[in-house]
Write an enzyme that holds these catalytic residues in place. Structure first.
Site, PDB file in Angstrom:
ATOM      1  N   ASP A  71       0.844  -1.199   0.000  1.00 23.54           N
ATOM      2  CA  ASP A  71       0.000   0.000   0.000  1.00 23.54           C
ATOM      3  C   ASP A  71       0.880   1.250   0.000  1.00 23.54           C
ATOM      4  OD1 ASP A  71       0.949   0.268   2.620  1.00 23.54           O
ATOM      5  OD2 ASP A  71      -0.938  -0.349   3.541  1.00 23.54           O
ATOM      6  N   ALA A  72       0.260   2.409   0.177  1.00 22.93           N
ATOM      7  CA  ALA A  72       0.990   3.680   0.144  1.00 22.93           C
ATOM      8  C   ALA A  72       2.036   3.789   1.256  1.00 22.93           C
ATOM      9  CB  ALA A  72       0.015   4.848   0.229  1.00 22.93           C
TER      10      ALA A  72
END
Length: 148
Positions: free
Chosen positions: A15-16
């Protein structure tokens, strides 16, 4: 014998924040499931393409203990268990450098694809469950047969 699957975490899994996105852990577990089916001699194309029965997941759970990052080399251990004539569960342990980073389980029910009703597990799946069952479960099954 417990089935093990080796998997490198890819950038697309993260994810980010740079850690494995929570839902992708179940995808990795499903990859291990597919690999174990194939290793048991089950033809994946036939298994997933227009089969008479299907094994949808009716419950799933993941516990996270440590973050996983791109490039990490994971070992996923898969331990299925028959719960009833139409249901089974798969427990997964995800290890990185000898440390358990997550564990998960998926519960599956066997259904007839036409009627969408529960049906008994086919022999092919019963055999897969037995081949991949944890050793303690196999020992218990042997004991119960010897008592008969």
């Amino acid at each position: 014998m417990t089935f093990t699957y080796h998997r490198t975490v890819r950038f697309q899994d993260t994810d980010a924040a740079g850690v494995v996105y929570f839902a992708n852990v179940l995808s990795i577990c499903h990859e291990a499931y597919e690999e174990s089916l194939e290793a048991s001699g089950i033809n994946l194309k036939e298994f997933f393409s227009n089969p008479p029965v299907a094994f949808p997941i009716v419950h799933a759970n993941v516990d996270f203990f440590r973050p996983m990052f791109c490039g990490d080399k994971l070992i996923v251990s898969l331990m299925p268990q028959k719960l009833s004539i139409e249901k089974f569960e798969i427990n997964y342990e995800i290890v990185l450098a000898d440390v358990m980073v997550a564990k998960a389980f998926t519960r599956h029910v066997c259904i007839d694809v036409t009627s969408r009703q529960k049906t008994e597990l086919p022999q092919q799946m019963i055999e897969w469950l037995e081949v991949n069952a944890p050793d303690a479960e196999k020992a218990e099954r042997r004991k119960s047969r010897e008592a008969i």
